[in-house]
Design a protein around this motif. Structure first.
Motif, PDB file in Angstrom:
ATOM      1  N   TYR A 245      48.873  34.664  22.626  1.00  0.00           N
ATOM      2  CA  TYR A 245      49.764  34.032  21.747  1.00  0.00           C
ATOM      3  C   TYR A 245      49.093  33.301  20.991  1.00  0.00           C
ATOM      4  O   TYR A 245      48.396  32.287  21.299  1.00  0.00           O
ATOM      5  CB  TYR A 245      51.068  33.747  22.183  1.00  0.00           C
ATOM      6  N   ARG A 246      48.989  33.602  19.441  1.00  0.00           N
ATOM      7  CA  ARG A 246      48.664  32.455  18.481  1.00  0.00           C
ATOM      8  C   ARG A 246      49.579  32.509  17.579  1.00  0.00           C
ATOM      9  O   ARG A 246      50.086  33.612  17.160  1.00  0.00           O
ATOM     10  CB  ARG A 246      47.173  32.866  18.124  1.00  0.00           C
ATOM     11  N   GLU A 247      49.695  31.697  16.480  1.00  0.00           N
ATOM     12  CA  GLU A 247      50.224  31.771  15.319  1.00  0.00           C
ATOM     13  C   GLU A 247      49.654  31.299  14.444  1.00  0.00           C
ATOM     14  O   GLU A 247      48.738  30.451  14.327  1.00  0.00           O
ATOM     15  CB  GLU A 247      51.675  31.113  15.510  1.00  0.00           C
ATOM     16  N   LEU A 248      49.781  31.897  12.844  1.00  0.00           N
ATOM     17  CA  LEU A 248      49.306  31.310  11.691  1.00  0.00           C
ATOM     18  C   LEU A 248      50.404  30.752  11.009  1.00  0.00           C
ATOM     19  O   LEU A 248      51.384  31.312  10.458  1.00  0.00           O
ATOM     20  CB  LEU A 248      48.755  32.311  10.901  1.00  0.00           C
ATOM     21  N   ARG A 249      49.993  29.189  10.764  1.00  0.00           N
ATOM     22  CA  ARG A 249      51.180  28.656   9.971  1.00  0.00           C
ATOM     23  C   ARG A 249      50.465  27.726   9.030  1.00  0.00           C
ATOM     24  O   ARG A 249      49.697  26.936   9.493  1.00  0.00           O
ATOM     25  CB  ARG A 249      52.005  27.776  10.993  1.00  0.00           C
ATOM     26  N   ASN A 250      50.766  27.838   7.717  1.00  0.00           N
ATOM     27  CA  ASN A 250      50.369  26.904   6.676  1.00  0.00           C
ATOM     28  C   ASN A 250      48.882  27.161   6.531  1.00  0.00           C
ATOM     29  O   ASN A 250      48.031  26.242   6.269  1.00  0.00           O
ATOM     30  CB  ASN A 250      50.776  25.456   6.682  1.00  0.00           C
ATOM     31  N   GLY A 251      48.428  28.435   6.889  1.00  0.00           N
ATOM     32  CA  GLY A 251      46.985  28.705   6.760  1.00  0.00           C
ATOM     33  C   GLY A 251      46.020  28.347   8.016  1.00  0.00           C
ATOM     34  O   GLY A 251      44.835  28.277   7.808  1.00  0.00           O
ATOM     35  N   VAL A 252      46.878  27.778   8.948  1.00  0.00           N
ATOM     36  CA  VAL A 252      46.087  27.185  10.039  1.00  0.00           C
ATOM     37  C   VAL A 252      46.408  28.028  11.459  1.00  0.00           C
ATOM     38  O   VAL A 252      47.685  28.160  11.768  1.00  0.00           O
ATOM     39  CB  VAL A 252      46.392  25.616  10.433  1.00  0.00           C
ATOM     40  N   TRP A 253      45.547  28.545  12.197  1.00  0.00           N
ATOM     41  CA  TRP A 253      45.657  29.031  13.350  1.00  0.00           C
ATOM     42  C   TRP A 253      45.846  28.341  14.482  1.00  0.00           C
ATOM     43  O   TRP A 253      45.076  27.127  14.506  1.00  0.00           O
ATOM     44  CB  TRP A 253      44.748  30.029  13.830  1.00  0.00           C
TER      45      TRP A 253
END
Length: 395
Positions: A245-253
């Motif tokens: 799992y990863r997430e991209l939030r506000n352009g940051v991984w």
């Protein structure tokens, strides 16, 4: 909970060991050019709320009516779905060889269609044609013309540089469809997730780089399952036969995290779809008990409250017992939604004679999935209505 799920499955499998098909088995800014499929002339009379508001394996039983479908239930989908390759010449030789579906339900009509679907043609297992395509539908049986096809790669190299693993997201904040897919180049250890978006389903943006790495061996994202939620893109993917799992939030991984998903028979996850539900998250994926064999796999179900800690995966579907059937070899990446009090599953599959395709399963819960003997290719208009008459009345 894990033991309860296993016991539930054992009971279901005992009741539904079945090789054939019988009514008695019930409840055991680029514009794409494409070819034209059979287009809907009638939308089924379904009244459905959005899947994120209704999903649960613990749905309270409602009083059943006397309605009985005028078709037979089967263990698997006898017919493939009518999902074509936009290359009409190849389609004429290898019909309906769609693979790796991703189905989304918008709960209402959006630019003409309630359901939208991405998939990758895979004629005879040829990855040159494994390029994402988009279609719309109002009944899951009859499809629009191909709305978009990702062009074949100019630098294609068999099993080295190719596209794969399409995924489709509806971005509610921006009211647009977003198409994601994976690109690999083994020669340079490069891997990327690309994305295109559309506000109408017909006109698609330029290709955007969503994620890339020159350390593919370490950071590859096989079969990404992406959810737009809480202002972020939440991404589950397969890394070395583990669900990560990863997430991209506000352009940051975020940094990669390995989840604890495991299976009752020790299988290894290979591809998965994940949806958000009132249980948290639910997963349906294909997994193999032999890492050297990804042709002969089964489908497994699991659930998680947080997307990281998962219940033990339980087998819910297997290849047809008829090895000559189109899905008689192994099952591959599925996609699923919940609508009209049923899980609706599109699953890709193959046999050992180079026939590939995507079929349809339905069930009131994940432990009672079944196909039908309906003909989704040559009798789509009539059989779609018959299927939805059943879905709307099986309460």
């Amino acid at each position: 909970m894990k033991r309860i799920l296993a016991l539930m499955l054992a009971a279901v499998m005992t009741a539904t060991v079945f090789a054939g098909c019988s009514a008695d088995n019930a409840v055991s800014e680029s514009t794409g050019e494409g070819t034209t499929q059979t287009t809907e002339t009638q939308q089924p009379t379904a009244v459905v709320s959005k899947q994120t508001n209704k999903l649960s394996n613990n749905t309270q039983e409602k009083e059943k009516t006397e309605f009985k479908p005028d078709f037979d239930f089967c263990t698997n989908s006898v017919s493939k779905l009518n999902l074509v390759n936009s290359d009409s010449y190849i389609e004429s030789y290898y019909p309906n060889n769609a693979y790796h579906p991703k189905l989304i339900d918008l709960g209402k009509e959006w630019n003409g269609y309630r359901f939208w679907l991405s998939y990758t043609p895979y004629p005879k297992g040829n990855d040159y044609y494994e390029n994402p395509q988009i279609v719309g539908t109002n009944d899951l049986i009859n499809y629009s013309e191909v709305k978009y096809t990702e062009p074949p790669l100019a630098n294609y190299k068999k099993s080295v540089r190719y596209n794969s693993d399409s995924h489709l997201v509806y971005n509610e904040e921006l009211d647009r469809l977003e198409l994601f897919w994976r690109y690999t180049d083994y020669d340079t250890d490069y891997m990327a997730l690309y994305m295109r978006y559309s506000y109408d389903g017909d006109n698609w943006s330029d290709k955007l780089v969503y994620f890339e790495t020159y350390e593919k061996e370490k950071y590859d994202m096989v079969s990404p399952a992406i959810i737009r939620d809480d202002g972020a893109y939440k991404v589950w993917y397969i890394g070395h036969y583990q669900l990560c799992y990863r997430e991209l939030r506000n352009g940051v991984w975020s940094d990669p995290v390995q989840t604890d998903l495991s299976f009752e028979d020790g299988a290894y996850i290979w591809h998965a779809d994940i949806i958000k539900t009132n249980r948290g998250y639910e997963l349906l994926g294909c997994a193999t008990t032999d890492k050297k064999d990804r042709k002969h796999m089964n489908l497994y179900f699991s659930a998680s409250e947080d997307g990281l800690n998962w219940e033990t995966g339980v087998k819910v579907a297997s290849p047809s017992e008829d090895y000559t059937a189109w899905d008689g070899g192994g099952l591959y990446r599925p996609s699923f939604i919940y609508a009209d009090n049923h899980y609706i599953v599109m699953y890709s599959a193959r046999n050992d004679y180079n026939d590939f395709g995507t079929g349809l399963l339905v069930g009131r819960d994940m432990f009672n999935l079944h196909g039908t003997d309906l003909d989704y290719i040559y009798n789509g208009q009539a059989d779609a209505q018959r299927l939805w008459d059943y879905l709307n009345n099986d309460l």
